[in-house]
Scaffold this motif. Structure first.
Motif, PDB file in Angstrom:
ATOM      1  N   LEU A  28       0.912  -1.311  -0.044  1.00  0.00           N
ATOM      2  CA  LEU A  28      -0.023   0.078  -0.036  1.00  0.00           C
ATOM      3  C   LEU A  28       0.913   1.094  -0.017  1.00  0.00           C
ATOM      4  CD1 LEU A  28      -2.777  -1.304   2.505  1.00  0.00           C
ATOM      5  CD2 LEU A  28      -3.012  -1.154   0.137  1.00  0.00           C
ATOM      6  N   GLU A  85      -2.596  -4.277   8.049  1.00  0.00           N
ATOM      7  CA  GLU A  85      -3.140  -4.141   6.807  1.00  0.00           C
ATOM      8  C   GLU A  85      -1.871  -4.118   5.785  1.00  0.00           C
ATOM      9  OE1 GLU A  85      -7.228  -2.203   5.122  1.00  0.00           O
ATOM     10  OE2 GLU A  85      -5.843  -0.814   5.706  1.00  0.00           O
ATOM     11  N   GLY A 142      -1.209  -4.807   1.208  1.00  0.00           N
ATOM     12  CA  GLY A 142      -2.215  -4.847  -0.189  1.00  0.00           C
ATOM     13  C   GLY A 142      -1.273  -4.588  -1.319  1.00  0.00           C
ATOM     14  N   ARG A 193      -6.819  -3.689  -0.566  1.00  0.00           N
ATOM     15  CA  ARG A 193      -6.089  -4.144   0.671  1.00  0.00           C
ATOM     16  C   ARG A 193      -6.568  -5.385   1.152  1.00  0.00           C
ATOM     17  NH1 ARG A 193      -5.235   0.951   3.316  1.00  0.00           N
ATOM     18  NH2 ARG A 193      -5.638   2.696   1.887  1.00  0.00           N
ATOM     19  N   GLN A 207     -10.199   2.389  -4.504  1.00  0.00           N
ATOM     20  CA  GLN A 207     -10.214   1.209  -3.786  1.00  0.00           C
ATOM     21  C   GLN A 207     -11.064  -0.148  -4.241  1.00  0.00           C
ATOM     22  OE1 GLN A 207      -8.128   1.100  -1.097  1.00  0.00           O
ATOM     23  NE2 GLN A 207      -7.528   3.084  -1.401  1.00  0.00           N
TER      24      GLN A 207
END
Length: 218
Positions: free
Chosen positions: A113, A133, A135, A155, A210
């Motif tokens: 991310l 998290e 991603g 994510r 997203q």
């Protein structure tokens, strides 16, 4: 207009295969003009040949330095006249002289991310940082390593007991639909780079798109 794509890849080519499958299924209005790699053993080249696509090996060792290699690589790519260059697991830094004339026409998919965890070993970096998290991100390529404007992200949770392999598999499962959905928006003219800023549906300054669980941007 059908989006004409050039793909750069250094590895097995799973993102390339996702693109090819989506094109064949009619879910992505694009065509792959060719595949380029810096490694002769890259699975992406074999996938391209199996699909009847041009597959070009441009080896760094055949050139005096990085600039010379990139000049040869992008001369070959330019000859295929792509609308968009997709770095899908391409593991070499690209020099500024090659990137700058193509800004806004080159994207990369990166397994983190962004701006967190640039460079290599992103899953290890995430685990060592103790984040909840992780991603993947798709961004426009600039001369800064993994530093271009982010277009979209997906994510995934980091779970107790995760190791690099487990986390990598979870991220990879989201990478493919993330890249495809981003390509659909670019093909539809809904995403572009203007003055160094991502513009989505005519708006600037928005947060990265997203990818939701239903694999469409919210």
């Amino acid at each position: 207009m059908t989006l004409r794509i050039a793909v750069l890849a250094s590895g097995r080519g799973s993102n390339l295969q996702a693109i090819l499958d989506a094109v064949a299924a009619g879910t992505l209005d694009a065509m792959v003009a060719g595949v380029w790699s810096d490694r002769g053993d890259a699975g992406a080249l074999f996938r391209a040949r199996d699909a009847g696509l041009p597959a070009q090996l441009v080896r760094p060792r055949d050139h005096a330095d990085r600039r010379a290699h990139d000049a040869a690589l992008f001369a070959s790519i330019d000859a295929a006249a792509p609308d968009l260059i997709v770095c899908a697991g391409y593991m070499r830094l690209i020099c500024a002289e090659a990137v700058e004339p193509r800004q806004g026409r080159m994207i990369n998919i990166h397994p983190s991310l962004l701006p967190a965890f640039k460079g290599l070993h992103t899953h290890r970096q995430a685990l060592e940082a103790g984040v909840d998290e992780h991603g993947a991100s798709v961004h426009f390529v600039t001369a800064d390593l993994d530093g271009g404007p982010v277009i979209a992200q997906a994510r995934v949770p980091v779970r107790a007991g995760d190791d690099e392999t487990a986390l990598a598999q979870r991220v990879l499962a989201r990478e493919h639909p993330l890249l495809l959905e981003t390509l659909r928006w670019i093909a539809a003219g809904r995403v572009r780079l203007e003055a160094g800023t991502v513009r989505v549906d005519g708006r600037t300054g928005a947060a990265p798109l997203q990818l939701a669980a239903n694999q469409r941007f919210a």
